[in-house]
Design a protein around this motif. Structure first.
Motif, PDB file in Angstrom:
ATOM      1  N   GLU A  82      -4.589   7.595  -1.600  1.00 17.51           N
ATOM      2  CA  GLU A  82      -3.881   6.539  -1.341  1.00 17.51           C
ATOM      3  C   GLU A  82      -2.645   6.819   0.142  1.00 17.51           C
ATOM      4  OE1 GLU A  82      -1.507   5.203  -4.624  1.00 17.51           O
ATOM      5  OE2 GLU A  82      -3.338   4.673  -5.520  1.00 17.51           O
ATOM      6  N   LEU A  83      -2.954   6.187   1.228  1.00 18.42           N
ATOM      7  CA  LEU A  83      -2.307   6.597   2.220  1.00 18.42           C
ATOM      8  C   LEU A  83      -1.278   5.249   2.504  1.00 18.42           C
ATOM      9  CD1 LEU A  83      -4.793   8.215   2.757  1.00 18.42           C
ATOM     10  CD2 LEU A  83      -4.749   7.532   5.043  1.00 18.42           C
ATOM     11  N   ARG A  84      -0.120   5.649   2.695  1.00 18.47           N
ATOM     12  CA  ARG A  84       0.955   4.884   3.112  1.00 18.47           C
ATOM     13  C   ARG A  84       2.234   5.184   4.331  1.00 18.47           C
ATOM     14  NH1 ARG A  84       2.843   7.173  -1.343  1.00 18.47           N
ATOM     15  NH2 ARG A  84       5.280   7.761  -1.473  1.00 18.47           N
ATOM     16  N   VAL A  85       2.417   4.318   5.114  1.00 23.03           N
ATOM     17  CA  VAL A  85       3.393   4.784   6.249  1.00 23.03           C
ATOM     18  C   VAL A  85       4.660   5.107   5.742  1.00 23.03           C
ATOM     19  CG1 VAL A  85       4.301   3.852   8.564  1.00 23.03           C
ATOM     20  CG2 VAL A  85       2.030   3.241   7.865  1.00 23.03           C
ATOM     21  N   ASP A  86       5.224   6.018   6.090  1.00 22.28           N
ATOM     22  CA  ASP A  86       6.533   6.566   5.867  1.00 22.28           C
ATOM     23  C   ASP A  86       7.660   6.511   6.918  1.00 22.28           C
ATOM     24  OD1 ASP A  86       8.548   7.607   4.332  1.00 22.28           O
ATOM     25  OD2 ASP A  86       8.077   9.758   4.826  1.00 22.28           O
ATOM     26  N   MET A  87       7.458   5.215   7.488  1.00 22.15           N
ATOM     27  CA  MET A  87       8.589   4.522   8.495  1.00 22.15           C
ATOM     28  C   MET A  87       9.418   3.369   7.966  1.00 22.15           C
ATOM     29  SD  MET A  87       6.251   5.324  11.671  1.00 22.15           S
ATOM     30  CE  MET A  87       7.375   5.033  13.100  1.00 22.15           C
ATOM     31  N   LYS A 127       6.984   0.301   5.600  1.00 21.59           N
ATOM     32  CA  LYS A 127       6.409   0.958   4.541  1.00 21.59           C
ATOM     33  C   LYS A 127       5.533   0.180   3.585  1.00 21.59           C
ATOM     34  CE  LYS A 127      10.946   3.817   3.904  1.00 21.59           C
ATOM     35  NZ  LYS A 127      10.047   5.086   3.855  1.00 21.59           N
ATOM     36  N   LYS A 128       5.410  -0.912   3.930  1.00 26.61           N
ATOM     37  CA  LYS A 128       4.300  -2.070   3.221  1.00 26.61           C
ATOM     38  C   LYS A 128       2.742  -1.770   3.632  1.00 26.61           C
ATOM     39  CE  LYS A 128       7.481  -5.935   2.552  1.00 26.61           C
ATOM     40  NZ  LYS A 128       7.756  -7.224   2.480  1.00 26.61           N
ATOM     41  N   LEU A 129       2.637  -0.928   4.772  1.00 26.94           N
ATOM     42  CA  LEU A 129       1.391  -0.695   5.023  1.00 26.94           C
ATOM     43  C   LEU A 129       0.776   0.614   4.372  1.00 26.94           C
ATOM     44  CD1 LEU A 129       1.919  -0.589   9.111  1.00 26.94           C
ATOM     45  CD2 LEU A 129       0.975  -2.506   7.771  1.00 26.94           C
ATOM     46  N   ILE A 150       3.153   9.583   7.653  1.00 23.70           N
ATOM     47  CA  ILE A 150       2.301   8.868   6.571  1.00 23.70           C
ATOM     48  C   ILE A 150       2.517   9.706   5.381  1.00 23.70           C
ATOM     49  CG2 ILE A 150       0.900   7.570   8.098  1.00 23.70           C
ATOM     50  CD1 ILE A 150      -1.358   9.497   7.002  1.00 23.70           C
ATOM     51  N   LEU A 151       2.353   9.367   4.189  1.00 25.24           N
ATOM     52  CA  LEU A 151       2.464   9.803   2.598  1.00 25.24           C
ATOM     53  C   LEU A 151       1.073   9.883   2.160  1.00 25.24           C
ATOM     54  CD1 LEU A 151       5.900   9.345   1.917  1.00 25.24           C
ATOM     55  CD2 LEU A 151       4.983  11.417   2.542  1.00 25.24           C
ATOM     56  N   ALA A 154       1.902  14.286  -5.024  1.00 21.67           N
ATOM     57  CA  ALA A 154       2.011  12.824  -5.154  1.00 21.67           C
ATOM     58  C   ALA A 154       2.114  12.217  -3.690  1.00 21.67           C
ATOM     59  CB  ALA A 154       3.113  12.394  -6.009  1.00 21.67           C
ATOM     60  N   SER A 155       2.828  13.265  -2.725  1.00 20.13           N
ATOM     61  CA  SER A 155       3.137  12.518  -1.425  1.00 20.13           C
ATOM     62  C   SER A 155       3.089  13.609  -0.461  1.00 20.13           C
ATOM     63  CB  SER A 155       4.326  11.803  -1.637  1.00 20.13           C
ATOM     64  OG  SER A 155       4.601  10.778  -2.498  1.00 20.13           O
TER      65      SER A 155
END
Length: 411
Positions: A218-223, A227-229, A266-267, A339-340
């Protein structure tokens, strides 16, 4: 004397060939112009040559995968959804199937089957195909298309379909000439970004994990603003960063951010969606089963060997340490990293490796009911040239076929 055609299609990719067939089936005289020596060059490379034509999602869910502009596809999909696409190919001698219940392929799993059948159908219908013909100008008179010019010929017509694709894979003919032709007639295009491609990371440790594939990452933007991306799928580490289906999908969100911010944090959840509590319980259970197990071996129950070593290093934990030997701070850092895992995206290979283009001719200037320009009568668009792109899995090819089929109706 300049020859006259009912329709001139510019670009012999998926969208252009289907558009030509649709028009010819309606008894229109059709000329198909392609600047490369052969038709279907990019289609040949689709899906690694296996040609993932479409998928089995119903139209409403299919459109949702394209974001807020997905509704633009409604009329095209009503005319030519995945079921009608499969029937269309059966009508020209190509059997298709969905071996995993989702992705649809020709049963041959060979893109050459698709290309040769489309070409045979065009020739059967009397479509005139001219290759190695680069269109240099579309002429209009009093708001109507009237003529097409190449470097060596001129053709009179009252209808033109621009099916020139985007900027991805320039070695397969993409150079943005369709945007220029549309611009000369008053159309505007959004900013263009490469999409569906590997990404480069600042972190060098990824190169040590090149043999590792992580399922359901699972990838997510950490900005703050983005953060919804997020995206989910299989991840592969490379010498310079990350790739794999999840990265190809996520790249369309990331490349505009790289252009704006230069770096995108990203995380990555490497543990199939396990949260920190799940990971802590797993680690304790493994340690209870075998109190002498090293932290490296415990992490290996979650991840491949080389990646496990890198995660221990990131958490400042010695590989041979036991759970009872590490501090609470180290344990928390390990759990948080699993986890991240933080990564910093700093680049990509540009349009050279991009499978699709994000951006294109503004949808506001195109009538979704027939793909005709709202500015120039007789000018139609289909496929990747428009500002609409989706994820991996047959989405973009289905859109090309459907928009080409609708444009070819010349309604």
């Amino acid at each position: 004397m300049i020859k006259h055609y009912d329709l001139v299609v510019v670009g012999a990719g998926a969208a252009g060939m289907v558009a030509a067939i649709r028009a010819a089936r309606n008894n229109k005289s059709v000329l198909l112009l392609e600047k490369l020596p052969k038709v279907g060059a990019k289609l040949k490379a689709t899906g690694g040559g296996r040609c993932n034509l479409t998928n089995t999602l119903e139209s409403q869910e299919f459109m949702s995968k394209f974001g807020r502009d997905g509704r633009f596809m409604q009329d095209a999909l009503k005319e030519f959804d995945y079921k009608k696409l499969m029937m269309f190919f059966k009508s020209i001698g190509v059997e298709t199937h969905a071996p995993d219940g989702f992705r649809v392929f020709p049963t041959s799993h060979n893109s050459s089957t698709i290309i040769s059948s489309l070409k045979e159908e065009m020739l059967r219908l009397g479509v005139e195909i001219l290759c190695s013909q680069k269109v240099t100008k579309l002429q209009s008179y009093d708001g109507h298309i009237c003529q097409v010019q190449t470097s060596s010929h001129s053709f009179k017509t009252s209808n033109v379909i621009l099916a020139t694709g985007g900027l991805g894979y320039p070695m397969l003919g993409a150079n943005g000439d369709g945007y220029a032709l549309a611009s000369e007639l008053g159309h505007t295009s959004t900013a263009l970004y490469p999409a569906m491609m590997p990404l480069h990371t600042k972190e060098g440790w990824v190169k040590n994990c090149r043999a590792d594939t992580i399922a359901k990452a699972e990838l997510r933007v950490d900005m703050k603003k983005y953060k919804k991306l997020k995206a989910k799928g299989d991840l592969i580490f490379t010498n310079r960063g990350i790739r794999g289906p999840v990265v190809l999908d996520f790249a369309r969100e990331i490349t505009p951010l790289i252009d704006k911010y230069k770096e995108v944090k990203i995380l990555v959840n490497l543990t199939k969606g396990m949260n920190e509590d799940d990971i802590l319980k797993h680690i304790r259970d493994e340690a209870n089963k075998n109190p002498n197990s090293s932290m490296l071996n415990i992490v290996k129950t979650l991840l491949p060997d080389t990646l496990s070593s890198e995660i221990c290093l990131l958490a400042s934990i010695k590989e041979d340490a036991k759970l009872k030997d590490i501090s609470g701070k180290q344990k928390n850092k390990l759990i948080q990293t699993l986890a991240s895992t933080p990564l910093t995206i700093v680049g990509h290979d540009g349009f050279e490796r991009a499978m699709i283009t994000r951006g294109g001719v503004s949808l506001k200037e195109i009538n979704p009911k027939n793909m005709q320009s709202r500015l120039i009568c007789g000018l139609y668009f289909c496929g990747e040239i428009m500002n609409l792109d989706g994820p991996c899995g047959g989405y973009n090819l289905q859109w090309s076929f459907a928009s080409g089929y609708l444009a070819g109706s010349l309604s």
